[in-house]
Motif scaffolding. Structure first.
Motif, PDB file in Angstrom:
ATOM      1  N   PHE A  10       0.824  -1.209   0.000  1.00 27.46           N
ATOM      2  CA  PHE A  10       0.000   0.000   0.000  1.00 27.46           C
ATOM      3  C   PHE A  10       0.862   1.265   0.000  1.00 27.46           C
ATOM      4  O   PHE A  10       0.415   2.310   0.462  1.00 27.46           O
ATOM      5  CB  PHE A  10      -0.907   0.025   1.225  1.00 27.46           C
ATOM      6  CG  PHE A  10      -1.978  -1.032   1.255  1.00 27.46           C
ATOM      7  CD1 PHE A  10      -3.232  -0.785   0.721  1.00 27.46           C
ATOM      8  CD2 PHE A  10      -1.729  -2.268   1.832  1.00 27.46           C
ATOM      9  CE1 PHE A  10      -4.232  -1.745   0.761  1.00 27.46           C
ATOM     10  CE2 PHE A  10      -2.722  -3.244   1.878  1.00 27.46           C
ATOM     11  CZ  PHE A  10      -3.975  -2.982   1.333  1.00 27.46           C
ATOM     12  N   GLN A  11       2.070   1.208  -0.510  1.00 32.78           N
ATOM     13  CA  GLN A  11       2.934   2.384  -0.464  1.00 32.78           C
ATOM     14  C   GLN A  11       2.277   3.577  -1.162  1.00 32.78           C
ATOM     15  O   GLN A  11       1.726   3.442  -2.257  1.00 32.78           O
ATOM     16  CB  GLN A  11       4.287   2.104  -1.138  1.00 32.78           C
ATOM     17  CG  GLN A  11       5.142   1.081  -0.420  1.00 32.78           C
ATOM     18  CD  GLN A  11       5.042  -0.276  -1.063  1.00 32.78           C
ATOM     19  OE1 GLN A  11       3.957  -0.737  -1.392  1.00 32.78           O
ATOM     20  NE2 GLN A  11       6.193  -0.911  -1.251  1.00 32.78           N
ATOM     21  N   ASP A  12       2.330   4.727  -0.477  1.00 25.40           N
ATOM     22  CA  ASP A  12       1.815   5.995  -1.012  1.00 25.40           C
ATOM     23  C   ASP A  12       0.308   5.962  -1.308  1.00 25.40           C
ATOM     24  O   ASP A  12      -0.202   6.809  -2.044  1.00 25.40           O
ATOM     25  CB  ASP A  12       2.570   6.391  -2.289  1.00 25.40           C
ATOM     26  CG  ASP A  12       4.065   6.491  -2.060  1.00 25.40           C
ATOM     27  OD1 ASP A  12       4.482   7.396  -1.315  1.00 25.40           O
ATOM     28  OD2 ASP A  12       4.820   5.666  -2.614  1.00 25.40           O
ATOM     29  N   ALA A  13      -0.399   5.011  -0.746  1.00 25.17           N
ATOM     30  CA  ALA A  13      -1.842   4.904  -0.976  1.00 25.17           C
ATOM     31  C   ALA A  13      -2.610   5.868  -0.075  1.00 25.17           C
ATOM     32  O   ALA A  13      -2.135   6.292   0.981  1.00 25.17           O
ATOM     33  CB  ALA A  13      -2.314   3.475  -0.738  1.00 25.17           C
ATOM     34  N   ASN A  25       2.894  -3.558   3.600  1.00 25.82           N
ATOM     35  CA  ASN A  25       3.737  -2.361   3.494  1.00 25.82           C
ATOM     36  C   ASN A  25       2.856  -1.136   3.273  1.00 25.82           C
ATOM     37  O   ASN A  25       2.197  -1.012   2.239  1.00 25.82           O
ATOM     38  CB  ASN A  25       4.728  -2.512   2.340  1.00 25.82           C
ATOM     39  CG  ASN A  25       5.810  -1.449   2.368  1.00 25.82           C
ATOM     40  OD1 ASN A  25       5.596  -0.340   2.841  1.00 25.82           O
ATOM     41  ND2 ASN A  25       6.984  -1.786   1.855  1.00 25.82           N
ATOM     42  N   PHE A  26       2.848  -0.227   4.273  1.00 21.12           N
ATOM     43  CA  PHE A  26       2.091   1.021   4.196  1.00 21.12           C
ATOM     44  C   PHE A  26       3.037   2.234   4.207  1.00 21.12           C
ATOM     45  O   PHE A  26       2.660   3.305   4.666  1.00 21.12           O
ATOM     46  CB  PHE A  26       1.125   1.126   5.380  1.00 21.12           C
ATOM     47  CG  PHE A  26      -0.036   0.171   5.335  1.00 21.12           C
ATOM     48  CD1 PHE A  26      -1.238   0.551   4.752  1.00 21.12           C
ATOM     49  CD2 PHE A  26       0.069  -1.096   5.881  1.00 21.12           C
ATOM     50  CE1 PHE A  26      -2.317  -0.323   4.723  1.00 21.12           C
ATOM     51  CE2 PHE A  26      -1.002  -1.977   5.856  1.00 21.12           C
ATOM     52  CZ  PHE A  26      -2.196  -1.592   5.264  1.00 21.12           C
ATOM     53  N   ALA A  27       4.230   2.076   3.699  1.00 21.97           N
ATOM     54  CA  ALA A  27       5.199   3.172   3.727  1.00 21.97           C
ATOM     55  C   ALA A  27       4.630   4.411   3.033  1.00 21.97           C
ATOM     56  O   ALA A  27       4.100   4.331   1.921  1.00 21.97           O
ATOM     57  CB  ALA A  27       6.498   2.745   3.047  1.00 21.97           C
ATOM     58  N   ARG A  28       4.691   5.539   3.728  1.00 18.70           N
ATOM     59  CA  ARG A  28       4.249   6.850   3.214  1.00 18.70           C
ATOM     60  C   ARG A  28       2.745   6.905   2.913  1.00 18.70           C
ATOM     61  O   ARG A  28       2.268   7.838   2.270  1.00 18.70           O
ATOM     62  CB  ARG A  28       5.043   7.262   1.969  1.00 18.70           C
ATOM     63  CG  ARG A  28       6.557   7.330   2.196  1.00 18.70           C
ATOM     64  CD  ARG A  28       7.288   7.580   0.892  1.00 18.70           C
ATOM     65  NE  ARG A  28       6.981   6.573  -0.119  1.00 18.70           N
ATOM     66  CZ  ARG A  28       7.539   5.371  -0.164  1.00 18.70           C
ATOM     67  NH1 ARG A  28       8.460   5.020   0.735  1.00 18.70           N
ATOM     68  NH2 ARG A  28       7.202   4.510  -1.089  1.00 18.70           N
ATOM     69  N   ALA A  29       2.003   5.924   3.354  1.00 17.03           N
ATOM     70  CA  ALA A  29       0.555   5.914   3.107  1.00 17.03           C
ATOM     71  C   ALA A  29      -0.158   6.909   4.022  1.00 17.03           C
ATOM     72  O   ALA A  29       0.313   7.235   5.113  1.00 17.03           O
ATOM     73  CB  ALA A  29      -0.011   4.517   3.313  1.00 17.03           C
ATOM     74  N   ASN A  30      -1.306   7.388   3.566  1.00 16.70           N
ATOM     75  CA  ASN A  30      -2.126   8.314   4.345  1.00 16.70           C
ATOM     76  C   ASN A  30      -3.239   7.532   5.022  1.00 16.70           C
ATOM     77  O   ASN A  30      -4.186   7.088   4.361  1.00 16.70           O
ATOM     78  CB  ASN A  30      -2.707   9.398   3.429  1.00 16.70           C
ATOM     79  CG  ASN A  30      -3.391  10.511   4.213  1.00 16.70           C
ATOM     80  OD1 ASN A  30      -3.726  10.347   5.390  1.00 16.70           O
ATOM     81  ND2 ASN A  30      -3.611  11.641   3.572  1.00 16.70           N
ATOM     82  N   LEU A  31      -3.118   7.354   6.356  1.00 18.64           N
ATOM     83  CA  LEU A  31      -4.100   6.601   7.136  1.00 18.64           C
ATOM     84  C   LEU A  31      -4.759   7.500   8.182  1.00 18.64           C
ATOM     85  O   LEU A  31      -5.157   7.043   9.248  1.00 18.64           O
ATOM     86  CB  LEU A  31      -3.424   5.410   7.807  1.00 18.64           C
ATOM     87  CG  LEU A  31      -2.979   4.277   6.871  1.00 18.64           C
ATOM     88  CD1 LEU A  31      -1.594   3.792   7.203  1.00 18.64           C
ATOM     89  CD2 LEU A  31      -3.977   3.126   6.935  1.00 18.64           C
ATOM     90  N   VAL A  32      -4.919   8.760   7.869  1.00 13.04           N
ATOM     91  CA  VAL A  32      -5.539   9.701   8.804  1.00 13.04           C
ATOM     92  C   VAL A  32      -6.967   9.235   9.114  1.00 13.04           C
ATOM     93  O   VAL A  32      -7.784   9.008   8.219  1.00 13.04           O
ATOM     94  CB  VAL A  32      -5.557  11.126   8.225  1.00 13.04           C
ATOM     95  CG1 VAL A  32      -6.373  12.058   9.123  1.00 13.04           C
ATOM     96  CG2 VAL A  32      -4.145  11.655   8.046  1.00 13.04           C
ATOM     97  N   GLY A  33      -7.252   9.085  10.401  1.00  6.58           N
ATOM     98  CA  GLY A  33      -8.591   8.698  10.815  1.00  6.58           C
ATOM     99  C   GLY A  33      -8.951   7.253  10.535  1.00  6.58           C
ATOM    100  O   GLY A  33     -10.118   6.871  10.643  1.00  6.58           O
ATOM    101  N   ALA A  34      -7.962   6.425  10.184  1.00  2.74           N
ATOM    102  CA  ALA A  34      -8.234   5.020   9.876  1.00  2.74           C
ATOM    103  C   ALA A  34      -8.591   4.248  11.142  1.00  2.74           C
ATOM    104  O   ALA A  34      -8.124   4.564  12.233  1.00  2.74           O
ATOM    105  CB  ALA A  34      -7.032   4.388   9.199  1.00  2.74           C
ATOM    106  N   ASP A  35      -9.423   3.216  10.987  1.00  2.87           N
ATOM    107  CA  ASP A  35      -9.822   2.377  12.117  1.00  2.87           C
ATOM    108  C   ASP A  35      -9.180   1.006  11.946  1.00  2.87           C
ATOM    109  O   ASP A  35      -9.560   0.228  11.073  1.00  2.87           O
ATOM    110  CB  ASP A  35     -11.345   2.241  12.161  1.00  2.87           C
ATOM    111  CG  ASP A  35     -11.825   1.563  13.451  1.00  2.87           C
ATOM    112  OD1 ASP A  35     -10.988   0.998  14.177  1.00  2.87           O
ATOM    113  OD2 ASP A  35     -13.045   1.601  13.720  1.00  2.87           O
TER     114      ASP A  35
END
Length: 294
Positions: free
Chosen positions: A175-178, A194-204
């Protein structure tokens, strides 16, 4: 008698002139407008914009046609499948092993389908099998992927805003940069993803299994990770401002250089966690770093 003949000729000519003048001229004729018949059940199918400036649209393929296309071509790149229902669909390709490999492979090998830049926004994909699918830059905004299988899938730079991935299988997915703002990953199995640099603001991510997952430089501001498994996860230089990590298991996790201002950390199990140069919940930087191994 000559006078009578002349009168008859004049009368016939007058009738002819009146008849021609009553016909519409070619300039006054307008072409007949014929509306093409609508396909059956068109109201139940999603529309796909073709030329917004011209106001044109076509009917999107139904789920059977999509699955058939994937099986025959191995690809549905750039397809617009907004709102389509592919619940429980098998979207992985299988190749039979070569003769010389028959004794080495008991089952056919699965190969991911090419769904690059596909539009799956608002689509119903619960329990769909998308193992090893190539979903680079795909749009899955508000898509429902509950219990879907996305093992080893590629979702780099994909849009998954507000998508529902509850209880989905995401082991080794990329999920890079997702964009995963407000995504629902409750109880998802995300081990080694892999969530490198991903935007997970407010994720549950409540109760999600995130062991050995890479969140390097990811933005988890206001994310909820309550009761999640974070053993050996990497949050190096990640943003976890006001994130909730209460009751999580974070032994062995790496938070070096992370921003944890206002975050809620678990009350126990912090001894083996790396907070080197991290900004702690109280706003102070932690200068205690683990000693390098000899």
């Amino acid at each position: 008698m000559r006078t009578g003949i002349i009168a008859a000729v004049v009368f016939v000519g007058l009738l002819t002139w009146l008849g021609n003048s009553s016909k519409p001229s070619p300039q006054s004729l307008s072409p007949t407008t014929i509306s093409p018949p609508l396909p059956e059940s068109s109201t139940n199918l999603p529309t796909v914009p073709v030329d917004e400036s011209a106001g044109l649209s076509i009917i999107a393929p139904n789920s059977d046609e999509i699955i058939e296309r994937i099986r025959w071509t191995g690809s549905c790149a750039n397809c617009n499948l907004r709102g389509i229902n592919l619940e429980g669909a098998e979207l992985v390709l299988f190749l039979q092993p070569q003769k010389e490999e028959l004794f080495q492979a008991e089952q056919a090998s699965a190969i991911g389908v090419n769904l690059e830049k596909v539009n799956f926004s608002n689509a119903q994909l619960s329990k769909a099998n998308l193992s090893r699918a190539f979903l680079h830059s795909a749009v899955l905004e508000e898509a429902v992927l509950k219990e879907a299988i996305l093992t080893q899938a590629i979702l780099r730079q994909a849009n998954l805003r507000s998508a529902n991935l509850e209880s989905a299988l995401l082991e080794n997915a990329r999920f890079q940069d997702a964009d995963l703002r407000r995504v629902n990953l409750q109880q998802a199995f995300v081990k080694s993803a892999n969530f490198a640099r991903a935007n997970l603001v407010g994720a549950d991510l409540t109760k999600a299994d995130l062991r050995e997952t890479d969140f390097t430089r990811a933005n988890l501001t206001q994310a909820v990770l309550t009761q999640a498994k974070l053993r050996d996860a990497n949050f190096s230089q990640a943003k976890l401002i006001n994130a909730n990590l209460s009751d999580t298991r974070i032994d062995g996790a790496n938070f070096s250089g992370a921003d944890l201002r206002g975050a809620t950390l678990p009350k126990a199990g912090l001894n083996n966690v790396n907070f080197c140069q991290a900004t702690m919940p109280n706003g102070k930087k932690n200068t205690t770093c683990p000693k390098p191994s000899s």
